[in-house]
Design an enzyme around this catalytic site. Structure first.
Site, PDB file in Angstrom:
ATOM      1  N   GLY A  33      23.563 -35.840  27.150  1.00 36.33           N
ATOM      2  CA  GLY A  33      23.537 -34.632  26.328  1.00 36.33           C
ATOM      3  C   GLY A  33      24.431 -33.553  26.903  1.00 36.33           C
ATOM      4  N   ASN A  34      24.338 -32.349  26.340  1.00 36.01           N
ATOM      5  CA  ASN A  34      25.113 -31.220  26.854  1.00 36.01           C
ATOM      6  C   ASN A  34      24.285 -29.945  26.755  1.00 36.01           C
ATOM      7  OD1 ASN A  34      25.753 -29.806  24.227  1.00 36.01           O
ATOM      8  ND2 ASN A  34      26.666 -31.799  23.805  1.00 36.01           N
ATOM      9  N   ARG A  35      24.838 -28.856  27.256  1.00 33.84           N
ATOM     10  CA  ARG A  35      24.074 -27.621  27.405  1.00 33.84           C
ATOM     11  C   ARG A  35      24.113 -26.700  26.191  1.00 33.84           C
ATOM     12  NH1 ARG A  35      22.324 -26.887  32.506  1.00 33.84           N
ATOM     13  NH2 ARG A  35      23.412 -27.950  34.202  1.00 33.84           N
ATOM     14  N   SER A  36      24.612 -27.162  25.075  1.00 35.42           N
ATOM     15  CA  SER A  36      24.671 -26.279  23.906  1.00 35.42           C
ATOM     16  C   SER A  36      23.268 -25.816  23.501  1.00 35.42           C
ATOM     17  CB  SER A  36      25.318 -27.022  22.732  1.00 35.42           C
ATOM     18  OG  SER A  36      25.199 -26.247  21.565  1.00 35.42           O
ATOM     19  N   ALA A 100      28.230 -28.912  19.383  1.00 36.06           N
ATOM     20  CA  ALA A 100      28.880 -29.503  20.561  1.00 36.06           C
ATOM     21  C   ALA A 100      28.683 -31.010  20.465  1.00 36.06           C
ATOM     22  CB  ALA A 100      28.262 -28.950  21.835  1.00 36.06           C
TER      23      ALA A 100
END
Ligand code: CTP
Ligand code: CA
Length: 227
Positions: A33-36, A100
């Protein structure tokens, strides 16, 4: 914000906004995943609804409450986001890709939880996700306005705006909001700033302010391009 001061320039328009990050599963319990946070996309959806648009918000997992009067479509993976965006973009006046999107996904999805067995970890093989923004531009209907986002840091050779200009040319969208992300940059931040690049060569500075304010400047630029 005084609601009586908001322009109602999106009445009768249908707009689509993507928000948040995608999650790319490795096994039933793990993902890349990512930090969006999803905040910018949610702000875009909220402001568009306040200005009278019919809004479809296609969102990855976030902690945010659904904005009022917005049709919310939940997605997990980039491939799910792609399907949802193509569906929602049909007949839409404007499409904003604020999500994102993971550039890569694990190429194999294990059907069971991956176990450690004391030997070398298994290699993580990745597949490239489709570029949804490029696909939406390729499928663009007459008059449809398409907006992308880019978070750039710049590096030793190239300043962040130059990366933004190249990205706009590569993606083919009508507008690209370029964020500078360094220390105190956009991710997980309440505020946002950047420069809005137009395919017509226009460049508008968006001063530091709330994500709602940035959303308003983006809808201003979209509204002037709607026919
Ligand atoms: N985007 C997309 N599909 C992808 C990747 C990105 O639709 N697979 C969209 C994003 O939602 C954003 C824009 O494209 O609106 C730019 O995303 P960004 O990650 O900055 O661009 P990339 O082409 O992935 O380039 P980079 O290598 O810099 O990550
Ligand atoms: Ca990317």
């Amino acid at each position: 914000e005084r609601s009586d001061a908001l322009p109602r320039d999106l009445v009768g328009r249908r707009v689509v906004v993507s928000a948040g990050g995608t999650r790319e599963p490795l096994d039933p319990v793990r993902f890349l995943g990512n930090r969006s946070s999803g905040k910018q996309g949610y702000a875009l959806a909220k402001v568009a609804a306040q200005r009278g648009a019919h809004v479809t918000l296609v969102a990855g997992p976030t902690d945010l409450a659904a904005p009022a009067a917005v049709e919310l479509v939940r997605i997990g993976t980039a491939l799910e986001l792609r399907e949802a965006m193509h569906e929602a973009a049909k007949g839409a006046d404007a499409v904003v890709m604020a999500a994102a999107v993971a550039d890569f996904r694990p190429s194999d999805l294990a059907g069971h939880k991956i176990k450690k067995d004391g030997s070398e970890p298994p290699p993580l093989r990745l597949a490239v996700n489709p570029d949804i923004l490029v696909e939406l531009v390729a499928a663009r209907e007459p008059g449809q306005v398409i907006v992308g986002f880019a978070a750039e840091t710049g590096d030793e050779t190239t300043e962040f705006l130059e990366y933004g200009r190249r990205k706009l040319a590569r993606k083919g969208s009508d507008l690209l909001l370029v964020n500078w992300v360094g220390e105190g940059g956009a991710f997980e931040n309440a505020d946002n700033q950047g420069r809005l690049l137009g395919a017509d060569g226009s460049e508008t500075e968006v001063p530091h302010g709330s994500k709602a304010l940035l959303a308003a400047r983006i809808w201003d630029a979209v509204a002037t391009r709607l026919t």
